[in-house]
Design a protein around this motif. Structure first.
Motif, short mmCIF file in Angstrom:
data_model
loop_
_atom_site.label_atom_id
_atom_site.label_comp_id
_atom_site.label_asym_id
_atom_site.label_seq_id
_atom_site.Cartn_x
_atom_site.Cartn_y
_atom_site.Cartn_z
N TRP A 179 -4.23 -7.50 -1.57
CA TRP A 179 -4.04 -8.84 -2.05
C TRP A 179 -2.45 -9.11 -2.55
O TRP A 179 -1.87 -8.25 -2.74
CB TRP A 179 -4.94 -9.33 -3.35
N ASP A 180 -2.19 -10.41 -2.44
CA ASP A 180 -1.05 -10.92 -3.36
C ASP A 180 -1.48 -11.49 -4.77
O ASP A 180 -2.45 -12.21 -4.80
CB ASP A 180 -0.48 -12.15 -2.40
N ALA A 210 2.73 -7.87 -3.64
CA ALA A 210 2.43 -8.27 -2.16
C ALA A 210 1.44 -7.29 -1.59
O ALA A 210 1.23 -5.96 -1.75
CB ALA A 210 3.74 -8.24 -1.51
N SER A 211 0.57 -8.16 -0.65
CA SER A 211 -0.66 -7.15 -0.14
C SER A 211 0.16 -5.82 0.68
O SER A 211 1.12 -6.14 1.41
CB SER A 211 -1.31 -7.86 0.93
N ALA A 258 5.42 -9.34 -9.45
CA ALA A 258 4.56 -9.96 -8.18
C ALA A 258 4.37 -8.88 -7.32
O ALA A 258 5.15 -8.02 -6.90
CB ALA A 258 5.25 -11.05 -7.28
N ASN A 277 -0.30 -11.55 -9.25
CA ASN A 277 0.83 -11.20 -10.02
C ASN A 277 0.34 -10.67 -11.47
O ASN A 277 -1.10 -10.72 -11.83
CB ASN A 277 1.25 -12.59 -10.79
#
Length: 447
Positions: free
Chosen positions: A206-207, A247-248, A245, A209
């Motif tokens: 997933w993306d 990132a996938s 953040a 935070n």
């Protein structure tokens, strides 16, 4: 049909994305059978799965072996029913419980092998949400599988597999917790970027935070047990890169802290941070690894002090062995020894009379070459402007080398608000609880 099956329980583990059949074991029982089938990963395997809202894919490798490499054959896979599994439990003193049928799906159960095929994959879909609920109840749940129905032989020692899944909720946490030391000086860049990695133990799909916040209570707890008291990093001296953040396809991301050195005075600082939120609901914060103490020591440039024997003194020099010269000659086999053959009522110390005053210093020593029996276990560092009135600066009772000989120790940089002309290093006890101590080398840096 030539089938010889017995019950066993050994270790089984197979992940679909992992390597498949680098070692296909086709040469097993060459002299006994022209063709023989087996499960490469036979027996029991505890599988760790993660509750991400998606099913897990796993596979088992079914091998074709024997002396006739070019044979064609077939085999069927079946899941043991409750009666068969009950018999196995009685014979092997196990407590297996069959996974309910809504917890898994077998892609296929019948396999045909061509003349050029050495193995096949039994692909299994495991329903992690359903299995997770089972994990909360008593019972040792398994998916019990065995090979049956082949025109050729089945290896009776490798015919069964008991897949034992455990589903856990994935977590996220600081890769390094506790105190993380960083040292900067007046020659460092004005803006310094420090990084604290956040990580998770699974492949990230997933993306999302993560939120990190400053928690001053962590600093209070640290200072209660620290040799040196630290100050909270001033709010105008840093920028906190939160949220972090992810990132996938990346299971790590860095919390960046940019420190403005020009806003700091010399001293020891901590930025105590806590991981407080995650926007991906499938991931929980690991409450045992959700904090970090970003330490920043801002120290002046120090230079090596040219020590001489005349600058050294002690209230408890041993008369029978050791010397001040042994601290300064850069020879590991020579040493200074405090008194053991005569009684000295007070704690033993080594004192340095500086040629010039200082307000910051660091010291180094090595333990005796032969052993660490007289290595200091606690050192009180103090300083004085006149050689009479000494003020305690720090008590060091953590991180000192007490195991083995010829062990080095380099101290932190110590600060004093008042200029110091005399430095005293008092050993309150050695490794064995005695008063005397031994150093084989001594170095000092001052500003």
């Amino acid at each position: 049909m030539k089938t010889r099956n017995i019950w066993i329980a050994t270790v089984l583990c197979g992940i679909l994305s992992a390597g498949t059949a680098c070692e296909d074991n086709r040469d097993e029982f060459l002299s006994d059978y022209s063709t023989i089938l087996s499960i490469k990963q036979s027996g029991e395997v505890p599988l760790t799965l993660y509750k991400t809202g998606e099913d897990a894919q796993y596979h088992i490798v079914i091998n074709k072996g024997g002396s006739d490499y070019n044979a064609t054959t077939s085999v069927e896979v079946e899941v043991l029913d409750d009666a068969a599994l009950g018999i196995y439990n009685l014979e092997n003193q196990t407590d297996y419980v069959a996974l309910p049928s809504d917890c898994y799906t077998l892609e296929q159960t019948q396999f045909g092998f061509g003349s050029d095929e050495a193995y096949k994959h039994l692909n299994i879909k495991l329903k992690t949400d359903a299995i997770y609920l089972l994990n909360k109840t008593e019972g040792s749940y398994v998916l019990p599988i065995r090979l049956v129905q082949s025109p050729d032989s089945i290896n009776s020692l490798k015919s069964h597999a008991f897949i034992k899944p455990t589903v856990v909720v994935p977590t996220i946490y600081f890769e390094t917790t506790g105190y993380v030391a960083n040292e900067v000086s007046e020659t460092s860049a004005d803006l310094i970027t420090l990084r604290l990695p956040l990580t998770m133990p699974i492949d990230n799909l997933w993306d999302f935070n993560c939120t990190v916040e400053v928690d001053e209570s962590l600093l209070t707890a640290y200072n209660n047990g620290s040799v040196l008291k630290h100050t909270l990093l001033p709010a105008d001296a840093y920028t906190l890169g939160s949220p972090v953040a992810f990132a996938s396809n990346n299971n790590t991301a860095d919390l960046e802290v940019v420190v403005d050195r020009t806003k700091l005075a010399y001293g020891y600082y901590i930025l105590p941070v806590a991981l407080t939120g995650c926007t991906q609901p499938a991931i929980q914060i690991d409450e045992t690894r959700n904090t970090c103490l970003l330490g920043i020591a801002y120290v002046p440039n120090l230079t090596a002090t040219a020590l001489t024997v005349s600058m050294l003194s002690s209230n408890a020099k041993e008369p029978s062995e050791g010397s001040y010269e042994g601290l300064l000659d850069n020879v590991n086999s020579t040493f200074f020894h405090s008194a053991w053959s005569v009684a000295v009522p007070d704690a033993h110390y080594l004192q340095v009379s500086l040629s010039e005053e200082c307000t910051a210093f660091r010291f180094y020593y090595q333990t005796r070459l032969e052993n660490g029996n007289a290595a200091p276990a606690e050192i009180i560092v103090s300083g004085s402007a006149n050689g009479t009135d000494f003020t305690s600066i720090a008590t060091i009772n953590q991180g000192l080398p007490t195991e083995g000989g010829n062990a080095p120790y380099t101290s932190q940089v110590f600060f004093s608000e008042q200029p110091l002309k005399y430095l005293r290093f008092t050993v309150t006890r050695n490794k064995l609880g005695n008063k005397f101590f031994v150093w084989s080398k001594f170095l000092l840096w001052t500003n």
